[in-house]
Design a protein around this motif. Structure first.
Motif, PDB file in Angstrom:
ATOM      1  N   ILE A  42       0.830  -1.205   0.000  1.00 35.88           N
ATOM      2  CA  ILE A  42       0.000   0.000   0.000  1.00 35.88           C
ATOM      3  C   ILE A  42       0.871   1.264   0.000  1.00 35.88           C
ATOM      4  N   LEU A  43       1.943   1.212   0.785  1.00 41.35           N
ATOM      5  CA  LEU A  43       2.817   2.387   0.924  1.00 41.35           C
ATOM      6  C   LEU A  43       3.937   2.419  -0.110  1.00 41.35           C
ATOM      7  N   HIS A  44       3.952   1.444  -1.020  1.00 41.27           N
ATOM      8  CA  HIS A  44       5.062   1.344  -1.979  1.00 41.27           C
ATOM      9  C   HIS A  44       5.274   2.621  -2.802  1.00 41.27           C
ATOM     10  N   PRO A  45       4.219   3.233  -3.345  1.00 44.28           N
ATOM     11  CA  PRO A  45       4.461   4.467  -4.120  1.00 44.28           C
ATOM     12  C   PRO A  45       5.169   5.551  -3.301  1.00 44.28           C
ATOM     13  N   LEU A  46       4.773   5.716  -2.045  1.00 50.00           N
ATOM     14  CA  LEU A  46       5.429   6.701  -1.179  1.00 50.00           C
ATOM     15  C   LEU A  46       6.865   6.287  -0.882  1.00 50.00           C
ATOM     16  N   THR A  47       7.053   4.995  -0.668  1.00 50.94           N
ATOM     17  CA  THR A  47       8.396   4.498  -0.359  1.00 50.94           C
ATOM     18  C   THR A  47       9.335   4.700  -1.534  1.00 50.94           C
ATOM     19  N   VAL A  48       8.852   4.475  -2.740  1.00 52.63           N
ATOM     20  CA  VAL A  48       9.662   4.666  -3.948  1.00 52.63           C
ATOM     21  C   VAL A  48      10.150   6.113  -4.027  1.00 52.63           C
ATOM     22  N   LYS A  49       9.238   7.055  -3.804  1.00 52.77           N
ATOM     23  CA  LYS A  49       9.614   8.469  -3.849  1.00 52.77           C
ATOM     24  C   LYS A  49      10.653   8.797  -2.791  1.00 52.77           C
ATOM     25  N   SER A  50      10.467   8.254  -1.601  1.00 49.06           N
ATOM     26  CA  SER A  50      11.382   8.528  -0.499  1.00 49.06           C
ATOM     27  C   SER A  50      12.772   7.964  -0.780  1.00 49.06           C
ATOM     28  N   ILE A  51      12.843   6.724  -1.255  1.00 47.20           N
ATOM     29  CA  ILE A  51      14.139   6.092  -1.534  1.00 47.20           C
ATOM     30  C   ILE A  51      14.883   6.827  -2.633  1.00 47.20           C
ATOM     31  N   ARG A  52      14.170   7.174  -3.710  1.00 46.62           N
ATOM     32  CA  ARG A  52      14.816   7.885  -4.811  1.00 46.62           C
ATOM     33  C   ARG A  52      15.314   9.254  -4.378  1.00 46.62           C
ATOM     34  N   ALA A  53      14.519   9.937  -3.562  1.00 42.62           N
ATOM     35  CA  ALA A  53      14.921  11.256  -3.077  1.00 42.62           C
ATOM     36  C   ALA A  53      16.158  11.148  -2.189  1.00 42.62           C
ATOM     37  N   GLN A  54      16.175  10.148  -1.296  1.00 44.20           N
ATOM     38  CA  GLN A  54      17.328   9.948  -0.423  1.00 44.20           C
ATOM     39  C   GLN A  54      18.578   9.648  -1.241  1.00 44.20           C
ATOM     40  N   LYS A  55      18.418   8.851  -2.294  1.00 43.53           N
ATOM     41  CA  LYS A  55      19.569   8.504  -3.129  1.00 43.53           C
ATOM     42  C   LYS A  55      20.103   9.738  -3.859  1.00 43.53           C
ATOM     43  N   LEU A  56      19.196  10.553  -4.381  1.00 42.81           N
ATOM     44  CA  LEU A  56      19.622  11.775  -5.067  1.00 42.81           C
ATOM     45  C   LEU A  56      20.340  12.725  -4.122  1.00 42.81           C
ATOM     46  N   VAL A  57      19.792  12.858  -2.916  1.00 40.58           N
ATOM     47  CA  VAL A  57      20.421  13.735  -1.924  1.00 40.58           C
ATOM     48  C   VAL A  57      21.814  13.228  -1.578  1.00 40.58           C
ATOM     49  N   SER A  58      21.966  11.901  -1.451  1.00 42.52           N
ATOM     50  CA  SER A  58      23.283  11.339  -1.129  1.00 42.52           C
ATOM     51  C   SER A  58      24.279  11.569  -2.258  1.00 42.52           C
ATOM     52  N   GLN A  59      23.785  11.566  -3.497  1.00 42.19           N
ATOM     53  CA  GLN A  59      24.675  11.750  -4.637  1.00 42.19           C
ATOM     54  C   GLN A  59      25.211  13.174  -4.745  1.00 42.19           C
ATOM     55  N   ILE A  60      24.414  14.145  -4.292  1.00 42.54           N
ATOM     56  CA  ILE A  60      24.884  15.532  -4.376  1.00 42.54           C
ATOM     57  C   ILE A  60      25.497  15.995  -3.050  1.00 42.54           C
ATOM     58  N   GLN A  61      25.573  15.102  -2.071  1.00 43.87           N
ATOM     59  CA  GLN A  61      26.114  15.488  -0.773  1.00 43.87           C
ATOM     60  C   GLN A  61      27.534  16.049  -0.847  1.00 43.87           C
ATOM     61  N   PRO A  62      28.417  15.480  -1.707  1.00 50.63           N
ATOM     62  CA  PRO A  62      29.756  16.072  -1.831  1.00 50.63           C
ATOM     63  C   PRO A  62      29.720  17.553  -2.225  1.00 50.63           C
ATOM     64  N   LYS A  63      28.791  17.915  -3.103  1.00 54.23           N
ATOM     65  CA  LYS A  63      28.668  19.325  -3.494  1.00 54.23           C
ATOM     66  C   LYS A  63      28.206  20.173  -2.311  1.00 54.23           C
ATOM     67  N   ILE A  64      27.270  19.638  -1.538  1.00 56.40           N
ATOM     68  CA  ILE A  64      26.768  20.379  -0.376  1.00 56.40           C
ATOM     69  C   ILE A  64      27.877  20.561   0.652  1.00 56.40           C
ATOM     70  N   ASP A  65      28.658  19.500   0.872  1.00 51.00           N
ATOM     71  CA  ASP A  65      29.769  19.589   1.827  1.00 51.00           C
ATOM     72  C   ASP A  65      30.810  20.605   1.363  1.00 51.00           C
ATOM     73  N   ALA A  66      31.063  20.637   0.049  1.00 49.50           N
ATOM     74  CA  ALA A  66      32.022  21.605  -0.492  1.00 49.50           C
ATOM     75  C   ALA A  66      31.525  23.035  -0.288  1.00 49.50           C
ATOM     76  N   LEU A  67      30.220  23.231  -0.463  1.00 48.32           N
ATOM     77  CA  LEU A  67      29.642  24.559  -0.236  1.00 48.32           C
ATOM     78  C   LEU A  67      29.761  24.972   1.230  1.00 48.32           C
ATOM     79  N   LYS A  68      29.581  24.002   2.129  1.00 50.27           N
ATOM     80  CA  LYS A  68      29.688  24.308   3.551  1.00 50.27           C
ATOM     81  C   LYS A  68      31.088  24.789   3.918  1.00 50.27           C
TER      82      LYS A  68
END
Length: 231
Positions: A42-68
């Motif tokens: 039932i919650l799969h559509p929400l879970t898919v969005k959450s997992i993909r968003a977390q993965k995208l955020v992790s992929q750009i984390q080096p850029k965020i750390d560099a900005l910090k």
């Protein structure tokens, strides 16, 4: 008012689902597994969005750390540049946590339902077409009492939590490969080891039925993550 809505919309349907399944499969362990699978679907559509968003955020984390590091003395500029990076990669910072927040009411409901089911309590809330079994056996597999705490299951819950967290982190890039003590690296390590320990601590004294749900949920979450990330 809120309590009445909570009971009518979430609590009552789920407890009827448990009791209805018990009439077909008189084993609460199997029923907990089936209900966990159903909730995940039932919650799969929400879970898919959450997992993909977390993965995208992790992929750009080096850029965020560099900005910090670059704008550590200018918080306003740091906020502006961070939002620019999110916009550039079409990421909504809230998209990774919003689905989790939406799932919380169901998870809280399951907690109370499982407590009631394991005590054969609140059965007056059954719909007219659901037969009241009177009491429900809390034994599963012939030896595991789901109404009592179980240390082995608590350890399995911690292990499954570690597996899920480790699987979600995957091979995350770090800001500076030569700096193992970077903020991102330290936070990841803390999350990886702290959450399993906390899970064992919490489930140590919970009824085994609740802990079993925790184990099933973590294991299924891992397979969900693998499916979503690979697809």
């Amino acid at each position: 008012m809120f309590r009445s809505l909570f009971t009518a919309i979430l609590y009552q349907p789920i407890i009827n689902l448990f009791v209805g399944l018990y009439a077909l499969i008189p084993d609460l362990g199997i029923i907990i597994l089936l209900v966990t699978i159903l909730i995940k679907l039932i919650l799969h559509p929400l879970t898919v969005k959450s997992i993909r968003a977390q993965k995208l955020v992790s992929q750009i984390q080096p850029k965020i750390d560099a900005l910090k590091k670059e704008f550590k003395d200018d918080q306003q500029k740091l906020a502006a540049e961070t939002m620019r990076v999110y916009k550039e990669h079409k990421i909504n910072p809230l998209s990774s946590c919003l689905p989790v927040l939406l799932q919380l009411p169901i998870l809280i409901t399951l907690y109370f339902v499982l407590q009631a089911v394991l005590k054969s309590d609140q059965l007056h809330l059954l719909y007219p077409f659901i037969k009241n079994p009177g009491t429900m056996s809390t034994m599963t597999l012939g030896f595991l009492d789901l109404s009592k705490a179980n240390i082995v299951l608590a350890l399995l819950a911690g292990a499954s939590q570690f597996w899920q967290t480790k699987n979600m982190m995957g091979k995350k890039p770090v800001t500076d490969p030569t700096d193992p003590n970077s903020m991102t690296s330290m936070m990841n390590k803390q999350m990886l080891y702290f959450m399993p320990v906390l899970t064992v601590f919490i489930t140590w004294s919970l009824p085994a039925g609740l802990t079993l749900y925790w184990v099933f949920s973590n294991v299924l979450a891992v397979f969900q993550q693998m499916y979503v990330l690979r697809s």
